[in-house]
Design a protein around this motif. Structure first.
Motif, PDB file in Angstrom:
ATOM      1  N   HIS A   1       0.803  -1.216   0.000  1.00 11.43           N
ATOM      2  CA  HIS A   1       0.000   0.000   0.000  1.00 11.43           C
ATOM      3  C   HIS A   1       0.841   1.272   0.000  1.00 11.43           C
TER       4      HIS A   1
ATOM      5  N   LYS B   1      -7.533   1.464  -0.795  1.00 16.58           N
ATOM      6  CA  LYS B   1      -8.862   2.067  -0.715  1.00 16.58           C
ATOM      7  C   LYS B   1      -9.916   1.020  -0.363  1.00 16.58           C
TER       8      LYS B   1
ATOM      9  N   LEU C   1      -9.822   0.504   3.295  1.00 11.69           N
ATOM     10  CA  LEU C   1     -10.408   1.668   3.943  1.00 11.69           C
ATOM     11  C   LEU C   1     -11.937   1.614   3.886  1.00 11.69           C
ATOM     12  N   ASN C   2     -12.477   1.136   2.757  1.00 10.10           N
ATOM     13  CA  ASN C   2     -13.928   1.059   2.560  1.00 10.10           C
ATOM     14  C   ASN C   2     -14.547  -0.235   3.093  1.00 10.10           C
TER      15      ASN C   2
ATOM     16  N   GLU D   1      -5.483   4.654  -7.192  1.00 11.67           N
ATOM     17  CA  GLU D   1      -6.599   3.916  -7.777  1.00 11.67           C
ATOM     18  C   GLU D   1      -6.307   2.431  -8.018  1.00 11.67           C
TER      19      GLU D   1
ATOM     20  N   ALA E   1      -4.495   5.373   0.069  1.00 10.61           N
ATOM     21  CA  ALA E   1      -5.877   5.062  -0.295  1.00 10.61           C
ATOM     22  C   ALA E   1      -6.379   5.878  -1.489  1.00 10.61           C
ATOM     23  N   GLN E   2      -5.626   6.877  -1.913  1.00  9.62           N
ATOM     24  CA  GLN E   2      -6.018   7.660  -3.088  1.00  9.62           C
ATOM     25  C   GLN E   2      -5.474   7.058  -4.384  1.00  9.62           C
TER      26      GLN E   2
ATOM     27  N   THR F   1       1.368   9.217  -5.425  1.00  8.16           N
ATOM     28  CA  THR F   1       0.257   9.734  -4.652  1.00  8.16           C
ATOM     29  C   THR F   1       0.781  10.147  -3.280  1.00  8.16           C
TER      30      THR F   1
END
Length: 168
Positions: free
Chosen positions: A122, A143, A146-147, A138, A135-136, A131
């Motif tokens: 990650h 992400k 996180l979700n 893509e 989590a940003q 980035t």
């Protein structure tokens, strides 16, 4: 297993968002097809890392052979002319070669090692300056974690399965 593989000659094929997005989708497709579980991934411009659990009847080599063949067939037609030319500069290559032949696999047997490898995956785009926040990015599972897009075993849930879960 923690697996790393690279595009032939480190051509940055995944710098193209269309190719990277298709590879992300292919990771879920091949895992479903092989009855394997995907726990983490990152698709960098010229390589990828993944954490996977394969069925007992399949070893890393067989999985990677299938994944590379399946994905190359889907990805090569998406490459722009400039990227395709970087592949064709290799004398003797057929038009089906996309991946380097080799890969590295490391068996994960402890939860601490799993978490360290997942963090490594990650943070890879952050370390490379792609980035500011993991989590940003893509083309990573950051992400998804996180979700909460994981099943009861901790495996990632594909976007298709996640949407189906939400509408049921």
């Amino acid at each position: 297993a923690f697996i790393t593989t690279a595009v032939l000659d480190f051509v940055p094929a995944f710098a193209d968002p269309v190719v990277a997005t298709r590879m992300r989708d292919l990771l879920f497709e091949i895992h479903k097809h092989c009855n394997a579980h995907l726990f983490g991934f990152v698709i960098m411009p010229e390589h990828l890392h993944l954490i996977t659990q394969l069925p007992r009847c399949m070893d890393d080599s067989e999985f990677m052979r299938r994944m590379k063949a399946y994905s190359a067939k889907a990805l090569i037609p998406l490459l722009d002319v400039r990227t395709r030319d970087r592949f064709s500069s290799q004398a003797g290559l057929n038009q089906r070669q996309f991946w380097q032949r080799s890969f590295r696999a490391f068996e994960i047997v402890k939860k601490e090692v799993f978490l360290q490898k997942l963090n490594y995956i990650h943070q890879n785009p952050v370390r490379r300056g792609l980035t500011a926040v993991a989590a940003q990015y893509e083309w990573s599972s950051a992400k998804m974690y996180l979700n909460g897009e994981v099943d009861s075993d901790g495996a990632l849930v594909s976007r298709e399965r996640s949407l189906n879960r939400r509408t049921s």
